[in-house]
Design a protein around this motif. Structure first.
Motif, PDB file in Angstrom:
ATOM      1  N   ILE A 868       5.402 -11.913   1.195  1.00  0.00           N
ATOM      2  CA  ILE A 868       5.895 -10.722   1.876  1.00  0.00           C
ATOM      3  C   ILE A 868       6.193  -9.630   0.861  1.00  0.00           C
ATOM      4  CG2 ILE A 868       7.736  -9.813   3.345  1.00  0.00           C
ATOM      5  CD1 ILE A 868       8.060 -12.561   4.513  1.00  0.00           C
ATOM      6  N   PRO A 869       5.707  -8.418   1.065  1.00  0.00           N
ATOM      7  CA  PRO A 869       6.020  -7.336   0.128  1.00  0.00           C
ATOM      8  C   PRO A 869       7.509  -7.058   0.097  1.00  0.00           C
ATOM      9  CG  PRO A 869       4.998  -6.476   2.120  1.00  0.00           C
ATOM     10  CD  PRO A 869       4.883  -7.955   2.187  1.00  0.00           C
ATOM     11  N   ALA A 887       2.144   0.192   0.790  1.00  0.00           N
ATOM     12  CA  ALA A 887       2.588  -1.181   0.510  1.00  0.00           C
ATOM     13  C   ALA A 887       1.355  -2.064   0.423  1.00  0.00           C
ATOM     14  CB  ALA A 887       3.535  -1.684   1.583  1.00  0.00           C
ATOM     15  N   THR A 888       1.444  -3.061  -0.422  1.00  0.00           N
ATOM     16  CA  THR A 888       0.384  -4.058  -0.529  1.00  0.00           C
ATOM     17  C   THR A 888       0.818  -5.292   0.251  1.00  0.00           C
ATOM     18  OG1 THR A 888      -0.325  -3.274  -2.688  1.00  0.00           O
ATOM     19  CG2 THR A 888      -0.953  -5.517  -2.077  1.00  0.00           C
ATOM     20  N   VAL A 889       0.000  -5.698   1.208  1.00  0.00           N
ATOM     21  CA  VAL A 889       0.282  -6.870   2.040  1.00  0.00           C
ATOM     22  C   VAL A 889      -0.591  -8.013   1.540  1.00  0.00           C
ATOM     23  CG1 VAL A 889       0.292  -7.792   4.379  1.00  0.00           C
ATOM     24  CG2 VAL A 889       0.829  -5.379   3.995  1.00  0.00           C
ATOM     25  N   GLY A 918      -4.098  -6.452   2.230  1.00  0.00           N
ATOM     26  CA  GLY A 918      -4.660  -5.311   1.517  1.00  0.00           C
ATOM     27  C   GLY A 918      -3.650  -4.204   1.323  1.00  0.00           C
ATOM     28  N   ARG A 919      -4.126  -3.097   0.775  1.00  0.00           N
ATOM     29  CA  ARG A 919      -3.294  -1.930   0.528  1.00  0.00           C
ATOM     30  C   ARG A 919      -3.305  -1.033   1.752  1.00  0.00           C
ATOM     31  NH1 ARG A 919       0.795  -0.734  -3.060  1.00  0.00           N
ATOM     32  NH2 ARG A 919       0.838   1.492  -3.564  1.00  0.00           N
ATOM     33  N   HIS A 920      -2.108  -0.604   2.195  1.00  0.00           N
ATOM     34  CA  HIS A 920      -1.997   0.196   3.421  1.00  0.00           C
ATOM     35  C   HIS A 920      -1.187   1.455   3.148  1.00  0.00           C
ATOM     36  CE1 HIS A 920      -3.638  -2.922   6.144  1.00  0.00           C
ATOM     37  NE2 HIS A 920      -3.104  -3.757   5.248  1.00  0.00           N
ATOM     38  N   ALA A 940       8.274  -6.621   7.290  1.00  0.00           N
ATOM     39  CA  ALA A 940       7.005  -7.319   7.086  1.00  0.00           C
ATOM     40  C   ALA A 940       7.283  -8.794   7.295  1.00  0.00           C
ATOM     41  CB  ALA A 940       6.458  -7.059   5.693  1.00  0.00           C
ATOM     42  N   ALA A 941       6.638  -9.388   8.354  1.00  0.00           N
ATOM     43  CA  ALA A 941       7.018 -10.743   8.808  1.00  0.00           C
ATOM     44  C   ALA A 941       8.506 -10.686   9.120  1.00  0.00           C
ATOM     45  CB  ALA A 941       6.654 -11.797   7.785  1.00  0.00           C
TER      46      ALA A 941
END
Length: 953
Positions: A868-869, A887-889, A918-920, A940-941
């Motif tokens: 998780i980021p 953020a990178t996931v 990926g990167r978002h 995130a999660a």
């Protein structure tokens, strides 16, 4: 009151009208029907209402007045002789008029099709207007009404029916309405002729209707049953048969005669007695699917009650070719209402041999095709069978697929019980689905709805929606009825339903039925006594036994499942019926939603989380046979996952109480059932205590993925506890196959598959003779299973705090094996305490171990930190026009990013969905927002991070 039938009216003036144009007071009538609360007569003579955008305000000048003695709505106006006027009837279905409808005058067949089908009337002096018979349930004429208007007094009125003059003509009412009530009901269909003569010697004649044709009485050929019977020796020939006592004559109309009721298509009458009359006719030259209807007494068009395919003039246009290729078009312009289709014989379907599991071994997956698949068809459903097979279920229960109202429907608005609803695809695709399920060892059970029926079912239209209709109860006999309650004691109804059951068993090879609202199969009036409705009912028991016996005559192994919830004595008797003769007996739904819901949420006050009723035997319901189908979730219950994440408990030390603070659900230092990961682990805990107890089980679609949560309530079910944005209870719900891409939810599916595999492999979990000892009333629950030399001890901590493990593995019993961890144990002392949500399955024989990675006992959101980021990059900050979030996931997961102002109001939702690894990047570009500080929050999660933004002037 039934709408009167009106055909062409002929007016003949013996003497010419006066040449001087003068007004004539004319009264219009409308017969009450449906649930209209008010009627209006807008037209050219009153400014069309007046109306604004189609709305007419209550109290408008066009308002009609209800005459209780005549049971008619009346409107009178002075209209100039010699002029022609257009008008309509406007109905209010609510007191304020917000629900309304415009209709052509049903008592006047003269309309202007070029101008919205406005009704048309030409004023003459004298004139007869709206001559119409009023009919009863059997179509027999009870009375005749007509408006008779003249500037001179009327000296005489003569009414003839089929050429015979009636005696004792009454005087006109003050409104000019002539009304003649027959001493005895007249013929069903008739030619009416009314002659009015004025004191000045002028007369006017009006005629309506037709004389009934001469019906031929002839017995039906041997082997013919109601519906369509094909001649095996001549496959292009079929005999139509309709059961309709009390009707005068019936025509068959359809593609075979261009929908014209000619003499050659007048059906024969087979009248065993006045209350047992079948109309029949053999139709030749059939070369494919053929549309048809029955025309009753020259007035009423109905589809066949035994239809196997219907054409709908309204809803078929919304069924795509992808769902139903080459769907036969509706015959617009030829007829109206639902149309039946003669289905030519097909080559017999070659079925795969299949042996369903015994009742006690059932694990049923209940699903609604509409909310399970975006394509909502049987063909796509066949493609999902691998997913269900891997889950480990052995039966699928389809929510109703027989023809129902509209398209987007749960199916509990039944109309034709023998026809597959086309919204789910062709009938042949249903056959293929059943066969593909059987190839995978999965039985198919149909949810059928026989308590009630809705328009345009012939059960209602043939004899009307009144208490005179022998097939329905008006009013309903019990307090939970919807639509029209069926009279199950009627002999035709019983035969109709037996035919339906046999058809599904033989034509589609289904393995049984779940009868919706079976407790409603009663004629005992319990509307004011719900307790009496649930009490033992002799008639209801007899009806259900007869129905089950007829089913088992066709298939002795068929499942018969009742949604009953009646007295335990009645349920036991039904469950045991036929078992003394080697038949399987019936099964009943067993709702254990509340105790499992309380348990997984972490509440154990007042014994509400007692799970004992989920077991059929001693210590549970106390039945000797496994005929109670237990379920934690169903289409009628709220999803457990929704309840946990919305209302679940937190560790008491954290917030000083047993309830979570919704504003602090990001506190990961405590045990919080509302965390996604924790909630999913508690669903696994519930699954252990549900699927590993002997007896039939049922689960509701997507429960294996933890369905049932959304901040906007899109997956909420109970209206009283749902946000206002949630769909209606029976409305379409989000289809969340994307949950399979969420690792946490996928593990729930894998775990359910593992324990269902354990149940399948080890008879101790499914054999009804297994000895069961339950300790499932407190927060720490356990049960012991013994069969032969096998012993299993299951324990789980449903509390939100750690608790001692009450299981003792006595020394001298050899090794014990723990399924969750895969450990081998030899213990003479106390076992380690159980973390919140922890569960263990001990056995004295090796049963394998749970698959790696599917269990995280005592789950905390921090378990998945590596995936998780931990931060989101924000720039520029402060900002003028827009701010970017990046953020990178590392792996696919659910991401939610929100912006709040400083008083806690959410001002923007940038993302709320499952995203791929990926990167978002997400942009926030406030337009018109005041300068100042804002808060961003990203989940995130189950990891939450956030910070402050500054919007500059």
């Amino acid at each position: 009151m039934d709408r009167a039938w009106v055909s062409a009216v002929v007016l003949a003036l013996v003497l010419p009208c006066t040449s001087v144009s003068q007004p004539l007071q004319v009264t219009f009538r409308w017969s009450p029907e449906g649930n209209a609360v008010g009627a209006f007569l807008p037209g050219e003579f009153n400014g069309w209402g007046p109306n604004i955008g189609g709305f007419i305000a209550p109290g408008a000048v066009s308002a009609m007045t209800y005459d209780a003695d005549m049971d008619q709505w009346l409107y009178s106006a002075p209209l100039m002789v010699g002029e022609t006027f257009q008008y309509k009837v406007h109905l209010h279905y609510s007191a304020d008029g917000s629900e309304y409808a415009w209709i052509s005058d049903p008592l006047n067949d003269r309309v202007n099709p070029a101008d919205n089908n406005n009704s048309v009337v030409t004023i003459t002096d004298p004139m007869v207007f709206q001559l119409a018979p009023r009919t009863g349930m059997n179509g027999q004429i009870r009375e005749v009404l007509a408006g008779v208007f003249s500037s001179a007094p009327i000296s005489s009125i003569t009414l003839e029916i089929n050429g015979e003059a009636m005696d004792g003509m009454p005087f006109l009412s003050s409104s000019g309405v002539f009304r003649y009530a027959f001493p005895e009901a007249a013929a069903c269909s008739a030619h009416l002729r009314l002659t009015a003569v004025t004191t000045s010697g002028r007369s006017v004649v009006a005629e309506v209707g037709q004389r009934p044709p001469q019906v031929v009485d002839r017995p039906r050929p041997a082997g013919v049953v109601d519906g369509v019977t094909f001649d095996n020796a001549a496959p292009t020939s079929a005999t139509l048969s309709l059961y309709a006592p009390g009707k005068c004559f019936v025509h068959a109309i359809g593609d075979f005669n261009d929908w014209q009721p000619g003499e050659d298509y007048l059906m024969y009458r087979d009248a065993v007695s006045p209350d047992s009359v079948h109309w029949w006719l053999t139709v030749e030259g059939l070369t494919g699917e053929t549309a048809y209807q029955y025309l009753i007494d020259g007035q009423l068009r109905i589809a066949d009650p035994f239809s196997r395919k219907l054409l709908d003039p309204v809803h078929d246009q919304h069924i795509t070719a992808a769902t139903y290729p080459d769907l036969m078009p509706y015959p617009h312009g030829m007829t109206q209402g639902m149309v039946s289709v003669i289905m030519p014989p097909r080559e017999p379907f070659i079925w795969t041999p299949f042996e369903p599991v015994t009742q006690g071994e059932l694990v049923i997956y209940e699903l609604l095709i509409r909310d399970f698949l975006g394509k909502h068809d049987f063909s796509t459903l066949s493609d999902t069978l691998g997913y269900l097979e891997r889950l480990g279920i052995n039966a699928i229960e389809l929510m109703p697929v027989a023809e129902f109202g509209g398209n987007l429907n749960w199916g509990y608005q039944p109309q034709f019980p023998l026809a597959v609803d086309k919204y789910y695809g062709p009938a042949e695709d249903l056959k293929r689905f059943v066969d593909e399920a059987h190839k995978r060892g999965i039985a198919v059970i149909l949810d059928v709805v026989y308590n009630h029926v809705d328009l345009p079912s012939p059960l209602i239209t043939l004899y009307g929606a009144t208490d005179e209709n022998p097939w329905i109860n008006v009013p309903a006999r019990h307090p939970y009825n919807v639509f029209f309650d069926i009279n199950h004691e009627d002999s035709f109804i019983r035969e109709w339903l037996h035919r339906a059951n046999a058809y599904w068993l033989t034509e589609f090879n289904v393995d049984g039925f779940r009868f919706d609202l079976s407790k409603g199969f009663t004629q005992v009036d319990t509307r004011d006594d719900a307790g009496r409705w649930g009490a033992y009912d002799v008639s209801r028991v007899a009806i259900l036994k007869d129905m089950a016996a007829r089913i088992w005559f066709v298939n002795p192994e068929a499942y018969v499942i009742l949604e009953h919830f009646a007295a335990d004595r009645e349920e036991r008797e039904l469950a045991g019926f036929g078992m003394d003769r080697g038949l399987p007996g019936m099964m009943v739904w067993n709702n254990v939603h509340q105790p499992y819901g309380e348990a997984v949420m972490g509440y154990h006050i007042g014994g509400k989380s007692d799970l004992s009723r989920s077991y059929f035997g001693a210590g549970g319901r106390g039945w000797s046979h496994p005929h109670t189908i237990s379920y934690m979730e169903s289409h009628d219950e709220q999803w457990l996952m929704y309840q946990i994440r919305r209302y679940g408990a937190c560790e008491r030390a954290s917030f000083g109480g047993s309830f979570c603070d919704p504003g602090r659900d990001d506190n990961f230092g405590t045990y919080n059932t509302r965390h996604l990961g924790t909630a999913l682990e508690r669903m696994k805990l519930a699954g252990v205590f549900f699927f590993l107890l002997p007896g039939p089980r049922m689960m509701w679609q997507f429960g294996e993925l933890g369905y049932g949560y959304g901040d906007r309530g899109e997956q909420c079910l109970r209206p009283s506890r749902c946000p206002p944005t949630a769909p209606e209870r029976t409305g379409s719900k989000p289809i969340r196959w994307d949950y399979r891409n969420d690792p946490l939810r996928a593990r729930l599916y894998d775990f359910y598959g593992a324990i269902l595999g354990l149940r399948h492999d080890q008879a101790v979990f499914r054999d009804p003779t297994t000895d069961v000892t339950l300790q499932v009333k407190s927060s720490v629950k356990s049960f012991v299973l013994r069969r032969g030399g096998t012993e299993v001890r299951v324990v789980g901590n449903f509390d939100i705090e750690a608790q001692p493990n009450p299981i003792a593995l006595a020394e001298g019993n050899g090794y014990w094996y723990e399924y969750v961890s895969g450990d081998s144990l030899r213990s003479s002392g106390a076992l380690p305490e159980l973390a919140p949500g922890e569960y263990r399955i001990y056995s004295n024989v090796r049963m394998g171990a749970a698959p790696d990675g599917v269990v995280s006992v005592g789950y905390s959101a921090e378990v998945e930190i590596a995936s998780i980021p931990t931060a989101v990059e924000v720039y520029p900050n402060p900002f003028l026009n827009e701010v970017r979030f990046e953020a990178t996931v590392p792996v696919g997961m659910s991401v939610k990013l929100e912006i709040y102002d400083m008083v806690g109001r959410r001002v923007a939702l940038l993302v709320d969905r499952y995203v791929q690894a990926g990167r978002h990047r997400w942009l926030f570009a406030p337009d018109g927002y005041p300068a100042g500080a804002y808060i961003y929050r990203m989940r995130a999660a189950d990891r939450v991070t956030g910070g402050t933004l500054t919007l500059m002037q």
